[in-house]
Design an enzyme around this catalytic site. Sequence first.
Site, mmCIF file in Angstrom:
data_model
loop_
_atom_site.group_PDB
_atom_site.id
_atom_site.type_symbol
_atom_site.label_atom_id
_atom_site.label_comp_id
_atom_site.label_asym_id
_atom_site.label_seq_id
_atom_site.Cartn_x
_atom_site.Cartn_y
_atom_site.Cartn_z
ATOM 1 N N GLU A 106 28.230 -18.252 29.106
ATOM 2 C CA GLU A 106 27.634 -17.100 28.423
ATOM 3 C C GLU A 106 27.227 -15.943 29.336
ATOM 4 O OE1 GLU A 106 24.529 -18.579 25.868
ATOM 5 O OE2 GLU A 106 25.941 -19.721 24.634
ATOM 6 N N GLU A 218 33.084 -25.477 21.590
ATOM 7 C CA GLU A 218 31.872 -25.881 20.867
ATOM 8 C C GLU A 218 32.019 -25.614 19.368
ATOM 9 O OE1 GLU A 218 28.331 -24.199 22.702
ATOM 10 O OE2 GLU A 218 29.225 -24.357 24.697
HETATM 11 C C1 XIL Z 1 22.540 -26.393 22.773
HETATM 12 C C2 XIL Z 1 22.423 -27.870 22.455
HETATM 13 O O1 XIL Z 1 23.235 -28.158 21.359
HETATM 14 C C3 XIL Z 1 21.015 -28.236 22.195
HETATM 15 O O2 XIL Z 1 20.909 -29.637 22.036
HETATM 16 C C4 XIL Z 1 20.137 -27.762 23.343
HETATM 17 O O3 XIL Z 1 18.797 -27.994 23.010
HETATM 18 C C5 XIL Z 1 20.339 -26.283 23.604
HETATM 19 O O4 XIL Z 1 21.686 -26.038 23.840
HETATM 20 N N1 XIL Z 1 25.798 -22.509 23.387
HETATM 21 C C6 XIL Z 1 25.975 -23.426 24.397
HETATM 22 C C7 XIL Z 1 25.376 -24.753 24.276
HETATM 23 O O5 XIL Z 1 26.740 -23.185 25.329
HETATM 24 O O6 XIL Z 1 25.019 -25.295 25.528
HETATM 25 C C8 XIL Z 1 24.205 -24.775 23.353
HETATM 26 O O7 XIL Z 1 23.849 -26.135 23.155
HETATM 27 C C9 XIL Z 1 24.551 -24.110 22.032
HETATM 28 C C10 XIL Z 1 24.962 -22.684 22.249
#
Ligand code: XIL
Length: 321
Positions: A106, A218
């Site tokens: 990000e 994701e």
């Molecule tokens: C999120 C996880 O799903 C949660 O369990 C944690 O508390 C916070 O992070 N973008 C990303 C991920 O790259 O790492 C994030 O994951 C969701 C958004």
Amino acid sequence: MLGNSSRDQDLLLDQFNGLSAEYEMKPDVLAPREGQFDFSGADRLIDFAEANNLSVRGHALLWHEATPDYFLTGTNTEIRNKLETFISTVVDRYRGRVEIWDVVNEPILNWFEPEPGPWRNTNWLQAVGGPEYVTWAFEAARAADPNAKLFLNDYDTENPTKRGYLVDAVQSLLDAGVPIDGVGHQCHFIPGTDINEVRATLDAIDNLFAGLEQHITELDMNIYTDPGECWERGANCQADYGANTPDDVLAAQAQQARDMFDMLITRTSVTNVTLWGLQDGQSWLNGNPIDRTNSPLLFNRNYEPKPAFEAITDPAYVIGG
Ligand code: XIL
């Protein structure tokens, strides 16, 4: 996304051939204090993957939201040294066992944020004074494991404005000879996400003619559409559907999933698709941006395949039929 129950593990082994660490491998978990590492969660995940022939995506070596404060103090030389020590320790430990790293997560400016792009104005950018930290991270990862695939990962990459930033950022890394192997698209979709825009972003990265791989890292399909202020401060979020997601919402989700996979299958640069969770009950979207029942994945809380699963695995499945 190992999941905590044996049912989660069964589903994982039954339906997937790889896993990504949802939080176990982030810097604030692996090294909450300078010089102190805790590999217990990551080891457990990677041992499980290895024992079951699952590939592992290491997520993520650098993410502004998971960076303990100690990383960002001192001169640029000191910051760089801390980052390199962390990355080389972690990547070296799992060399040959983690095939893919999300090296920087990000770092791209959001479409709704003030210019200038392409880099996002994070704690890292502010501490270092520029995007050099991205280069430091990739070079440290490459030095520690020459064979791992190194990715830049981001969300909302289907947005046309953010797509432009992403392309500019990746081009600048390529021009500078930074060792990047691929681009990860998180693909946290909402009901209105247009798969044609996802395709346009994949094409734009392909058109850099750098031979980059592209991963969907994701994927989930939120059933709610919220304004920015809901994510910022929990204001004006869409009302909770409650325990039973309406059939028409699940049908729309199924159509989105089918459109997505019908498109992906035509894109040769796309070599990996990761769902951000196994079943609806353990998705991060039940707690983000607010506590609310969400159903963004391919399996429901009873571990049963949803319409979205049928839509992508059975071409004859009639959505909403
Ligand atoms: C999120 C996880 O799903 C949660 O369990 C944690 O508390 C916070 O992070 N973008 C990303 C991920 O790259 O790492 C994030 O994951 C969701 C958004």
